[in-house]
Design an enzyme around this catalytic site. Sequence first.
Site, PDB file in Angstrom:
ATOM      1  N   ILE A   1       0.922  -1.154  -0.026  1.00  0.00           N
ATOM      2  CA  ILE A   1       0.089   0.057  -0.065  1.00  0.00           C
ATOM      3  C   ILE A   1       0.946   1.346   0.083  1.00  0.00           C
ATOM      4  O   ILE A   1       0.637   2.309  -0.717  1.00  0.00           O
ATOM      5  CB  ILE A   1      -0.914   0.011   1.268  1.00  0.00           C
ATOM      6  CG1 ILE A   1      -1.729  -0.952   1.062  1.00  0.00           C
ATOM      7  CG2 ILE A   1      -1.677   1.257   1.507  1.00  0.00           C
ATOM      8  CD1 ILE A   1      -2.987  -1.375   2.305  1.00  0.00           C
TER       9      ILE A   1
ATOM     10  N   ARG B   1      12.211   0.264   6.499  1.00  0.00           N
ATOM     11  CA  ARG B   1      13.323  -0.507   6.741  1.00  0.00           C
ATOM     12  C   ARG B   1      13.631  -1.438   5.864  1.00  0.00           C
ATOM     13  O   ARG B   1      14.657  -2.360   5.786  1.00  0.00           O
ATOM     14  CB  ARG B   1      12.926  -1.188   8.074  1.00  0.00           C
ATOM     15  CG  ARG B   1      11.877  -2.347   7.891  1.00  0.00           C
ATOM     16  CD  ARG B   1      11.729  -2.879   9.155  1.00  0.00           C
ATOM     17  NE  ARG B   1      10.438  -3.807   8.994  1.00  0.00           N
ATOM     18  CZ  ARG B   1       9.797  -4.495   9.917  1.00  0.00           C
ATOM     19  NH1 ARG B   1      10.163  -4.324  11.128  1.00  0.00           N
ATOM     20  NH2 ARG B   1       8.967  -5.377   9.517  1.00  0.00           N
TER      21      ARG B   1
ATOM     22  N   ASN C   1       0.898  -7.211  10.421  1.00  0.00           N
ATOM     23  CA  ASN C   1      -0.031  -8.019  11.314  1.00  0.00           C
ATOM     24  C   ASN C   1       0.781  -9.185  11.489  1.00  0.00           C
ATOM     25  O   ASN C   1       0.797 -10.258  10.771  1.00  0.00           O
ATOM     26  CB  ASN C   1      -1.184  -8.358  10.204  1.00  0.00           C
ATOM     27  CG  ASN C   1      -2.345  -8.914  10.987  1.00  0.00           C
ATOM     28  OD1 ASN C   1      -2.179  -9.516  12.086  1.00  0.00           O
ATOM     29  ND2 ASN C   1      -3.312  -9.054  10.372  1.00  0.00           N
TER      30      ASN C   1
ATOM     31  N   TYR D   1      -1.623  -6.182  17.059  1.00  0.00           N
ATOM     32  CA  TYR D   1      -2.014  -5.542  15.826  1.00  0.00           C
ATOM     33  C   TYR D   1      -3.411  -4.772  15.847  1.00  0.00           C
ATOM     34  O   TYR D   1      -3.545  -3.621  15.446  1.00  0.00           O
ATOM     35  CB  TYR D   1      -2.074  -6.355  14.634  1.00  0.00           C
ATOM     36  CG  TYR D   1      -2.344  -5.915  13.262  1.00  0.00           C
ATOM     37  CD1 TYR D   1      -1.367  -5.105  12.541  1.00  0.00           C
ATOM     38  CD2 TYR D   1      -3.473  -6.276  12.449  1.00  0.00           C
ATOM     39  CE1 TYR D   1      -1.690  -4.661  11.321  1.00  0.00           C
ATOM     40  CE2 TYR D   1      -3.736  -5.834  11.229  1.00  0.00           C
ATOM     41  CZ  TYR D   1      -2.913  -4.962  10.700  1.00  0.00           C
ATOM     42  OH  TYR D   1      -3.023  -4.474   9.268  1.00  0.00           O
TER      43      TYR D   1
ATOM     44  N   GLU E   1      -8.750  -5.833   2.482  1.00  0.00           N
ATOM     45  CA  GLU E   1      -8.251  -6.853   1.750  1.00  0.00           C
ATOM     46  C   GLU E   1      -7.375  -6.431   0.750  1.00  0.00           C
ATOM     47  O   GLU E   1      -8.032  -6.015  -0.448  1.00  0.00           O
ATOM     48  CB  GLU E   1      -9.268  -7.949   1.210  1.00  0.00           C
ATOM     49  CG  GLU E   1     -10.293  -8.234   2.245  1.00  0.00           C
ATOM     50  CD  GLU E   1      -9.563  -9.062   3.775  1.00  0.00           C
ATOM     51  OE1 GLU E   1      -8.480  -9.859   3.395  1.00  0.00           O
ATOM     52  OE2 GLU E   1     -10.296  -9.006   4.584  1.00  0.00           O
TER      53      GLU E   1
HETATM   54  P1  NAP Z   1       3.619  -4.462   3.424  1.00  0.00           P
HETATM   55  O1  NAP Z   1       3.430  -5.058   2.038  1.00  0.00           O
HETATM   56  O2  NAP Z   1       4.524  -5.442   4.364  1.00  0.00           O
HETATM   57  O3  NAP Z   1       4.513  -3.154   3.274  1.00  0.00           O
HETATM   58  C1  NAP Z   1       4.571  -2.436   4.431  1.00  0.00           C
HETATM   59  C2  NAP Z   1       6.121  -1.843   4.430  1.00  0.00           C
HETATM   60  O4  NAP Z   1       6.515  -1.099   5.667  1.00  0.00           O
HETATM   61  C3  NAP Z   1       7.158  -2.708   4.221  1.00  0.00           C
HETATM   62  O5  NAP Z   1       8.145  -1.991   3.433  1.00  0.00           O
HETATM   63  C4  NAP Z   1       7.746  -3.062   5.663  1.00  0.00           C
HETATM   64  O6  NAP Z   1       9.128  -3.278   5.682  1.00  0.00           O
HETATM   65  C5  NAP Z   1       7.474  -1.480   6.153  1.00  0.00           C
HETATM   66  N1  NAP Z   1       7.638  -1.349   7.605  1.00  0.00           N
HETATM   67  C6  NAP Z   1       6.882  -2.244   8.572  1.00  0.00           C
HETATM   68  N2  NAP Z   1       7.041  -1.923   9.851  1.00  0.00           N
HETATM   69  C7  NAP Z   1       8.175  -1.037   9.747  1.00  0.00           C
HETATM   70  C8  NAP Z   1       9.001  -0.166  10.808  1.00  0.00           C
HETATM   71  N3  NAP Z   1       8.699  -0.426  11.905  1.00  0.00           N
HETATM   72  N4  NAP Z   1       9.933   0.510  10.292  1.00  0.00           N
HETATM   73  C9  NAP Z   1      10.239   0.831   9.136  1.00  0.00           C
HETATM   74  N5  NAP Z   1       9.072   0.307   7.828  1.00  0.00           N
HETATM   75  C10 NAP Z   1       8.517  -0.715   8.283  1.00  0.00           C
HETATM   76  O7  NAP Z   1       2.284  -4.027   4.162  1.00  0.00           O
HETATM   77  P2  NAP Z   1       1.012  -3.576   3.578  1.00  0.00           P
HETATM   78  O8  NAP Z   1      -0.116  -4.851   3.284  1.00  0.00           O
HETATM   79  O9  NAP Z   1       1.186  -2.829   2.482  1.00  0.00           O
HETATM   80  O10 NAP Z   1       0.450  -2.629   4.692  1.00  0.00           O
HETATM   81  C11 NAP Z   1       0.824  -1.283   4.864  1.00  0.00           C
HETATM   82  C12 NAP Z   1      -0.445  -0.741   6.003  1.00  0.00           C
HETATM   83  O11 NAP Z   1      -1.781  -1.217   5.627  1.00  0.00           O
HETATM   84  C13 NAP Z   1      -0.117  -1.590   7.325  1.00  0.00           C
HETATM   85  O12 NAP Z   1      -0.213  -0.649   8.364  1.00  0.00           O
HETATM   86  C14 NAP Z   1      -1.379  -2.366   7.563  1.00  0.00           C
HETATM   87  O13 NAP Z   1      -1.797  -2.644   8.848  1.00  0.00           O
HETATM   88  C15 NAP Z   1      -2.323  -1.712   6.631  1.00  0.00           C
HETATM   89  N6  NAP Z   1      -3.378  -2.586   6.136  1.00  0.00           N
HETATM   90  C16 NAP Z   1      -3.056  -3.685   5.334  1.00  0.00           C
HETATM   91  C17 NAP Z   1      -4.177  -4.450   4.510  1.00  0.00           C
HETATM   92  C18 NAP Z   1      -4.017  -5.362   3.463  1.00  0.00           C
HETATM   93  O14 NAP Z   1      -4.945  -5.996   3.124  1.00  0.00           O
HETATM   94  N7  NAP Z   1      -2.666  -5.252   2.776  1.00  0.00           N
HETATM   95  C19 NAP Z   1      -5.409  -4.447   5.305  1.00  0.00           C
HETATM   96  C20 NAP Z   1      -5.471  -3.771   6.331  1.00  0.00           C
HETATM   97  C21 NAP Z   1      -4.545  -2.832   6.873  1.00  0.00           C
HETATM   98  P3  NAP Z   1       9.541  -4.966   5.910  1.00  0.00           P
HETATM   99  O15 NAP Z   1       9.298  -5.227   4.123  1.00  0.00           O
HETATM  100  O16 NAP Z   1      11.028  -5.008   6.331  1.00  0.00           O
HETATM  101  O17 NAP Z   1       8.634  -5.573   6.690  1.00  0.00           O
END
Ligand code: NAP
Length: 261
Positions: A19, A39, A96, A155, A187
Amino acid sequence: MDLNLKDKVFIVSGGSKGIGEGISRVLAKEGARLVIATRSQGSVTEELADELRADGTAVEIAYGDLQDIQKCKAAIDLALEVYGSIDGVVNNAGVNDGAGLTAGPDAFRKSIEVNLFHYYNLVHFALPSLKKSRGAIVNVSSKVAITGQGGTSGYAASKGAQLALTREWAAELLPYSIRVNAVLPAEVMTPLYRKWLDTTFEDPGSKERQISAKIPLEQRMTTAEEIANMVAFLLSDSSSHTTGQFMSIDGGYTHLDRSLT
Ligand code: NAP
């Protein structure tokens, strides 16, 4: 609609994957200047930054784990050193991590550290600049904050706290015309989501089809770009009287009648 984001400066945490990558791409398309705080070292971040720069976008990368308070400060300092101002913060980085009731106190605390504290810290350090620019803040929360999921107390608590902070900051920052809103994805297929499917279920493909079938609008997952478009709108003057709001961008998954699917 011209969002008037050209040359505006935004910090996007976790802005190189999933995202966050979608948000960086949409803001770049709108002509904004970016600091990606992540990171995720190496090609995933460098290649995105190179691609956006090749298209004329100013992009800086603040590497580091945002659990470290100094890394939060460094991301804000970098934006100020290079661009001189900050127009918005997008709190998006999160994991998560499945720290449920049986995982224990240490896992619960760690989950809150990885998911929540940096949302506060980035805004804390950016605040003097946001006051000058009458900037905007967008917190990426989750449907889990209001629906629960099971097995992920840390989470869920963090995502719920992000909604509480959205209202709290919206109230506190009224005198400065700083608007604060939250986006709640449900999702979205991202590296985080893929990992969750692949590590939690015996047949991830069938689970993915089962989930998609329950999404009322078009029986498909939301794209990162669809989340990002709302984030860009909330950062822009086009949403100039919108604050303290929770936007579910999820094809009706959280709120529409179950009997529809
Ligand atoms: P993602 O694909 O894992 O991308 C998240 C990014 O944030 C990654 O680059 C991750 O690094 C980085 N990150 C996480 N924790 C960090 C930290 N402490 N310091 C620095 N960088 C950090 O996740 P995503 O699915 O895009 O999710 C993004 C946001 O949307 C999150 O807040 C999540 O809770 C929310 N969300 C997502 C969904 C979904 O369906 N995907 C649904 C509801 C909410 P690493 O690769 O090193 O982990």
